[in-house]
Scaffold this motif. Structure first.
Motif, PDB file in Angstrom:
ATOM      1  N   ARG A 134      26.413  38.137  34.267  1.00  0.00           N
ATOM      2  CA  ARG A 134      26.636  39.557  34.559  1.00  0.00           C
ATOM      3  C   ARG A 134      26.811  39.758  36.064  1.00  0.00           C
ATOM      4  N   GLN A 135      26.058  39.015  36.864  1.00  0.00           N
ATOM      5  CA  GLN A 135      26.219  39.111  38.307  1.00  0.00           C
ATOM      6  C   GLN A 135      27.583  38.582  38.740  1.00  0.00           C
ATOM      7  N   THR A 136      28.015  37.497  38.112  1.00  0.00           N
ATOM      8  CA  THR A 136      29.339  36.939  38.428  1.00  0.00           C
ATOM      9  C   THR A 136      30.436  37.944  38.108  1.00  0.00           C
ATOM     10  N   LEU A 137      30.340  38.595  36.951  1.00  0.00           N
ATOM     11  CA  LEU A 137      31.325  39.605  36.579  1.00  0.00           C
ATOM     12  C   LEU A 137      31.351  40.737  37.604  1.00  0.00           C
ATOM     13  N   SER A 138      30.176  41.157  38.038  1.00  0.00           N
ATOM     14  CA  SER A 138      30.102  42.219  39.038  1.00  0.00           C
ATOM     15  C   SER A 138      30.676  41.758  40.372  1.00  0.00           C
ATOM     16  N   ASP A 139      30.323  40.533  40.774  1.00  0.00           N
ATOM     17  CA  ASP A 139      30.829  39.993  42.043  1.00  0.00           C
ATOM     18  C   ASP A 139      32.351  39.901  42.055  1.00  0.00           C
ATOM     19  N   LEU A 140      32.961  39.729  40.887  1.00  0.00           N
ATOM     20  CA  LEU A 140      34.414  39.602  40.788  1.00  0.00           C
ATOM     21  C   LEU A 140      35.080  40.914  40.384  1.00  0.00           C
ATOM     22  N   ASN A 141      34.317  41.995  40.350  1.00  0.00           N
ATOM     23  CA  ASN A 141      34.851  43.309  39.979  1.00  0.00           C
ATOM     24  C   ASN A 141      35.593  43.267  38.640  1.00  0.00           C
ATOM     25  N   VAL A 142      34.993  42.596  37.664  1.00  0.00           N
ATOM     26  CA  VAL A 142      35.550  42.563  36.314  1.00  0.00           C
ATOM     27  C   VAL A 142      35.022  43.758  35.539  1.00  0.00           C
ATOM     28  N   ASP A 143      35.915  44.533  34.967  1.00  0.00           N
ATOM     29  CA  ASP A 143      35.514  45.724  34.229  1.00  0.00           C
ATOM     30  C   ASP A 143      34.756  45.341  32.965  1.00  0.00           C
TER      31      ASP A 143
END
Length: 341
Positions: A191-200
């Motif tokens: 979840r942090q990786t998704l946030s760090d990559l601005n993935v919706d």
């Protein structure tokens, strides 16, 4: 827009990690970065396409093959004449999404600048294996990938005196997601990786993946065979060609380690030995590996997104980390993957 404020607070909610030293947005902060000429009209089109899942590659305000491919995908999906150009019918189809402005100005949070950063990454895999992670080299590299762009573009969008420090305002290409409400069942690190990559958090669900060797494009189709997303990819090489045929995703390995086996690489040095490399966005397969039911083949991220579609791979299909992460949110194990000419 609402997403801008939400993004800053959502990022700040993540656990704080060690922040790197402040730097300025100058070419010296990234030795390979040079000033970039940015056409804001092109950047606006790129930003909208990126939000809609038709990735134009880097958000850099420049024309090129990745933008042309993205336009063709969008045109196909919207029933617009397929020209690969920013023409009037395409602009009309894009107009309802014009609220996604080309750039956004944000204050840097401690989390956005958090490391640890690894500095120079050694070329030798044995030395890489001794690192705690294959993370970002510096804050500038992290911020560039977070906003689907390059250090050169961030330099061009900001004053040379802009400091990478907590509270500093910085202009970015508008890659901000509309939601970060990721599924709680996902591992916290992912979840942090998704946030760090601005993935919706909101993604269409794909039921089939089709990779075309001819145009270096990966298409995601829904249950009705409608095109719902498209990404530029690198597909094999003369030594390791794309294995034409129908396969399927067997496992989605998020934030993977990488087992380097020199016997599988035609260009490995004779002195290389097997090594287990730590996870990280600068690892050989980036932030995610979608394993296929063909041994040693998969769909994965890359530490060098600027070369997607422009260089060869060792047979696998490479995507920019933010697109690989997005793809991993669109599909499940068992989804068929078709490799075609």
């Amino acid at each position: 827009m609402a997403g801008a404020a939400a993004a800053a607070t959502a990022v700040a909610q993540a656990p704080a990690r060690r922040a790197g030293p402040a730097a300025t947005l100058t070419p010296a902060a990234s030795p390979t970065a040079t000033a970039a000429a940015i056409d804001r009209d092109i950047l606006h089109v790129q930003v909208i396409l990126d939000h809609l899942g038709f990735s134009p590659g880097m958000l850099d305000g420049k024309p090129g093959m990745s933008l042309t491919a993205a336009l063709k995908g969008f045109q196909e999906a919207r029933g617009v004449p397929i020209t690969g150009k920013i023409d009037q019918p395409t602009l009309a189809a894009l107009h309802p999404y014009a609220a996604w402005r080309p750039t956004v100005r944000l204050r840097l949070s401690q989390t956005a600048l958090a490391g640890p950063f690894v500095g120079t990454i050694p070329h030798n895999e044995d030395e890489q294996a001794r690192l705690p992670s294959l993370g970002y080299r510096n804050p500038l590299e992290k911020l560039a990938e977070m906003f689907h762009t390059t250090p050169a573009v961030l330099i061009a969008l900001n004053s040379a005196q802009t400091r990478l420090a907590v509270g500093q305002e910085v202009v970015f290409p508008n890659a901000l997601p509309t939601s970060r409400s990721y599924d709680d069942s996902l591992p916290p690190l992912w979840r942090q990786t998704l946030s760090d990559l601005n993935v919706d958090a909101n993604q269409p669900q794909g039921k089939k993946i089709v990779v075309d060797k001819s145009d270096s494009v990966l298409r995601v189709l829904d249950a009705n065979d409608r095109l719902v997303a498209q990404f530029q990819v690198t597909t094999g090489s003369e030594h390791d060609p794309l294995p034409i045929g129908t396969w399927k995703v067997t496992v989605i390995d998020r934030n993977p380690r990488f087992h380097y086996n020199p016997a599988l690489f035609w260009d490995a040095n004779s002195t290389d030995t097997a090594a287990m490399l730590p996870p990280g966005p600068n690892g050989p397969v980036g932030v995610v590996w979608l394993d296929l039911n063909k041994p040693h083949y998969g769909l994965h991220g890359t530490p060098e997104p600027q070369y997607i579609g422009r260089t060869e791979s060792h047979g696998c299909v490479r995507l920019a980390n933010w697109n690989a992460a997005r793809l991993a949110q669109m599909v499940r194990a068992g989804v068929p993957v078709i490799f075609q000419e």
